[in-house]
Design a protein around this motif. Structure first.
Motif, mmCIF file in Angstrom:
data_model
loop_
_atom_site.group_PDB
_atom_site.id
_atom_site.type_symbol
_atom_site.label_atom_id
_atom_site.label_comp_id
_atom_site.label_asym_id
_atom_site.label_seq_id
_atom_site.Cartn_x
_atom_site.Cartn_y
_atom_site.Cartn_z
ATOM 1 N N MET A 1 -141.022 -14.353 21.270
ATOM 2 C CA MET A 1 -142.120 -15.300 21.194
ATOM 3 C C MET A 1 -141.671 -16.635 20.623
ATOM 4 O O MET A 1 -142.243 -17.676 20.897
ATOM 5 N N LEU A 2 -140.644 -16.616 19.785
ATOM 6 C CA LEU A 2 -140.076 -17.828 19.229
ATOM 7 C C LEU A 2 -138.619 -17.934 19.662
ATOM 8 O O LEU A 2 -137.947 -16.925 19.826
ATOM 9 N N PRO A 3 -138.111 -19.151 19.853
ATOM 10 C CA PRO A 3 -136.719 -19.314 20.279
ATOM 11 C C PRO A 3 -135.741 -18.748 19.261
ATOM 12 O O PRO A 3 -136.029 -18.701 18.067
ATOM 13 N N LYS A 4 -134.578 -18.340 19.746
ATOM 14 C CA LYS A 4 -133.552 -17.832 18.842
ATOM 15 C C LYS A 4 -132.978 -18.947 17.979
ATOM 16 O O LYS A 4 -132.578 -18.729 16.837
ATOM 17 N N ILE A 5 -132.934 -20.156 18.560
ATOM 18 C CA ILE A 5 -132.364 -21.295 17.840
ATOM 19 C C ILE A 5 -133.349 -22.458 17.861
ATOM 20 O O ILE A 5 -133.827 -22.851 18.931
ATOM 21 N N ILE A 6 -133.679 -22.985 16.699
ATOM 22 C CA ILE A 6 -134.531 -24.160 16.581
ATOM 23 C C ILE A 6 -133.669 -25.302 16.059
ATOM 24 O O ILE A 6 -133.017 -25.175 15.028
ATOM 25 N N VAL A 7 -133.654 -26.428 16.779
ATOM 26 C CA VAL A 7 -132.846 -27.569 16.364
ATOM 27 C C VAL A 7 -133.766 -28.748 16.050
ATOM 28 O O VAL A 7 -134.478 -29.238 16.932
ATOM 29 N N PHE A 8 -133.749 -29.184 14.792
ATOM 30 C CA PHE A 8 -134.492 -30.372 14.400
ATOM 31 C C PHE A 8 -133.571 -31.579 14.533
ATOM 32 O O PHE A 8 -132.510 -31.640 13.911
ATOM 33 N N HIS B 1 -126.953 -23.281 26.389
ATOM 34 C CA HIS B 1 -127.730 -22.697 25.290
ATOM 35 C C HIS B 1 -129.230 -22.690 25.649
ATOM 36 O O HIS B 1 -130.037 -23.381 25.028
ATOM 37 N N PRO B 2 -129.606 -21.924 26.669
ATOM 38 C CA PRO B 2 -131.022 -21.898 27.072
ATOM 39 C C PRO B 2 -131.937 -21.311 26.007
ATOM 40 O O PRO B 2 -133.157 -21.480 26.073
ATOM 41 N N GLU B 3 -131.360 -20.610 25.028
ATOM 42 C CA GLU B 3 -132.175 -20.001 23.970
ATOM 43 C C GLU B 3 -132.541 -21.001 22.880
ATOM 44 O O GLU B 3 -133.322 -20.678 21.976
ATOM 45 N N ALA B 4 -132.004 -22.219 22.962
ATOM 46 C CA ALA B 4 -132.251 -23.229 21.928
ATOM 47 C C ALA B 4 -133.480 -24.072 22.272
ATOM 48 O O ALA B 4 -133.732 -24.393 23.436
ATOM 49 N N PHE B 5 -134.229 -24.429 21.231
ATOM 50 C CA PHE B 5 -135.427 -25.256 21.395
ATOM 51 C C PHE B 5 -135.296 -26.446 20.457
ATOM 52 O O PHE B 5 -135.069 -26.278 19.254
ATOM 53 N N PHE B 6 -135.435 -27.662 20.989
ATOM 54 C CA PHE B 6 -135.223 -28.875 20.211
ATOM 55 C C PHE B 6 -136.556 -29.503 19.813
ATOM 56 O O PHE B 6 -137.490 -29.584 20.621
ATOM 57 N N ILE B 7 -136.628 -29.964 18.568
ATOM 58 C CA ILE B 7 -137.857 -30.534 18.017
ATOM 59 C C ILE B 7 -137.555 -31.889 17.391
ATOM 60 O O ILE B 7 -136.584 -32.037 16.641
ATOM 61 N N SER B 8 -138.391 -32.887 17.690
ATOM 62 C CA SER B 8 -138.259 -34.183 17.042
ATOM 63 C C SER B 8 -138.778 -34.060 15.618
ATOM 64 O O SER B 8 -139.972 -33.850 15.403
ATOM 65 N N GLY B 9 -137.879 -34.204 14.652
ATOM 66 C CA GLY B 9 -138.244 -33.969 13.260
ATOM 67 C C GLY B 9 -138.498 -35.211 12.444
ATOM 68 O O GLY B 9 -138.622 -35.133 11.221
ATOM 69 N N GLY B 10 -138.557 -36.396 13.111
ATOM 70 C CA GLY B 10 -138.799 -37.632 12.383
ATOM 71 C C GLY B 10 -137.504 -38.380 12.108
ATOM 72 O O GLY B 10 -136.530 -38.257 12.845
ATOM 73 N N SER B 11 -137.492 -39.158 11.033
ATOM 74 C CA SER B 11 -136.315 -39.929 10.674
ATOM 75 C C SER B 11 -135.259 -39.024 10.057
ATOM 76 O O SER B 11 -135.498 -37.845 9.795
ATOM 77 N N CYS B 12 -134.074 -39.599 9.803
ATOM 78 C CA CYS B 12 -133.012 -38.803 9.183
ATOM 79 C C CYS B 12 -133.452 -38.315 7.808
ATOM 80 O O CYS B 12 -133.145 -37.187 7.410
ATOM 81 N N ASN B 13 -134.205 -39.150 7.082
ATOM 82 C CA ASN B 13 -134.697 -38.737 5.766
ATOM 83 C C ASN B 13 -135.694 -37.592 5.876
ATOM 84 O O ASN B 13 -135.719 -36.692 5.035
ATOM 85 N N ASN C 1 -136.983 -15.404 11.887
ATOM 86 C CA ASN C 1 -136.038 -14.699 12.757
ATOM 87 C C ASN C 1 -135.257 -15.649 13.659
ATOM 88 O O ASN C 1 -134.526 -15.206 14.541
ATOM 89 N N SER C 2 -135.447 -16.959 13.445
ATOM 90 C CA SER C 2 -134.739 -17.961 14.249
ATOM 91 C C SER C 2 -133.654 -18.636 13.418
ATOM 92 O O SER C 2 -133.787 -18.770 12.207
ATOM 93 N N THR C 3 -132.597 -19.048 14.101
ATOM 94 C CA THR C 3 -131.564 -19.851 13.455
ATOM 95 C C THR C 3 -132.003 -21.309 13.494
ATOM 96 O O THR C 3 -132.266 -21.845 14.563
ATOM 97 N N VAL C 4 -132.116 -21.926 12.325
ATOM 98 C CA VAL C 4 -132.584 -23.312 12.230
ATOM 99 C C VAL C 4 -131.396 -24.242 12.013
ATOM 100 O O VAL C 4 -130.603 -24.055 11.087
ATOM 101 N N ILE C 5 -131.271 -25.229 12.898
ATOM 102 C CA ILE C 5 -130.193 -26.213 12.814
ATOM 103 C C ILE C 5 -130.806 -27.598 12.660
ATOM 104 O O ILE C 5 -131.788 -27.932 13.325
ATOM 105 N N LYS C 6 -130.218 -28.405 11.768
ATOM 106 C CA LYS C 6 -130.682 -29.781 11.569
ATOM 107 C C LYS C 6 -129.526 -30.727 11.857
ATOM 108 O O LYS C 6 -128.413 -30.506 11.386
#
Length: 266
Positions: free
Chosen positions: A88-95, A121-133, A152-157
């Motif tokens: 239901m949620l991606p394996k990898i979340i990238v902010f 990496h079709p299992e990755a989901f990218f999210i706009s997380g705002g500014s670098c700060n 349960n997801s791997t979070v990458i920033k």
């Protein structure tokens, strides 16, 4: 039967039974589970769950009705979805940097990254997380969501390098934040090899040297405006116009040029 229709069936059965009667249902249908929750909210005390999990039925068991609560609903959702619950949620979340509510560059970085890694990496989901700060402090603002919903997801920033020193980059990496090796994403988008692939893709490889020459002119103009020597973001407008001119690209947005070139490059 579609889950929405299943929920309507439960509603009709509930309305048909006499007031002093009971309706017993054994189901894994998420539609019925959600409808049962709605009925309980509308008519408190009329719906109860029996949890048969984790019991040894080789011995006598006493089961008491349980009110609808998070633990009970989680249990039923797990049964209803089975292994799909983990999907239901991606394996990898990238902010990454970017504003989902921005203007022309809305979700710019997100779209670029998603395009580059779509096949690998079709299992990755990218999210706009705002500014670098914002990304650096995302644990403070969205920590509960990350720890609960994304447990349960791997979070990458990931953030742009910008003017960060080696010491600042090391500090960010210790916090688990990845930093681009080049100043910004445009540094990769306007790389000579990407421009070469773009020229090839439109059948005008003979225009490559002219495009590279115009890129250098645009970058020098940016430097004259007191921008950094590797700041392609500040030069992107001139580079874009030059590519359109020399490659005869009509009514093509800068994003489409970038994405098409990147697809050819990688």
């Amino acid at each position: 039967m579609h889950t929405k229709l299943q929920s309507k069936v439960l509603r009709e059965l509930y309305l048909l039974i006499p007031e002093q009667s009971q309706l017993w249902i054994s189901t894994h249908s998420i539609g019925m589970l959600q409808e049962a929750e709605d009925i309980e909210k509308e008519h408190p005390g009329t719906v109860a769950f029996l949890d048969f999990g984790g019991r040894d039925f080789d011995t006598d068991q006493v089961i008491f009705p349980a009110k609808i609560g998070k633990a009970v609903m989680d249990k039923f959702y797990e049964l209803a979805f089975g292994d799909f619950a983990k999907l239901m949620l991606p394996k990898i979340i990238v902010f990454c940097e970017g504003d989902a509510n921005g203007g022309k560059r809305k979700d710019f970085d997100k779209t670029i990254y998603a395009t580059i890694f779509a096949d690998t990496h079709p299992e990755a989901f990218f999210i706009s997380g705002g500014s670098c700060n914002d990304i650096e402090k995302i644990e403070n603002t969205h920590g509960e969501i990350i720890n609960t919903l994304l447990k349960n997801s791997t979070v990458i920033k990931i953030v742009d390098r910008d003017d960060r020193s080696e010491r600042e980059i090391e500090e960010l990496e210790r916090k688990g934040i990845h930093v681009l090796k080049k100043r910004n994403l445009e540094s990769y988008l306007f790389d000579d090899t990407v421009i070469e692939k773009l020229c090839e893709s439109v059948g005008k490889i003979e225009k490559y040297n002219e495009c590279i020459g115009e890129k250098e002119v645009a970058l020098n103009n940016s430097i004259a405006r007191e921008n950094a020597t590797d700041d392609y973001k500040s030069a992107r407008g001139e580079i874009y116009n030059a590519l359109k001119k020399y490659l005869d690209l009509q009514n093509v947005e800068i994003m489409r040029i970038h994405l098409f070139a990147i697809r050819c490059r990688y």
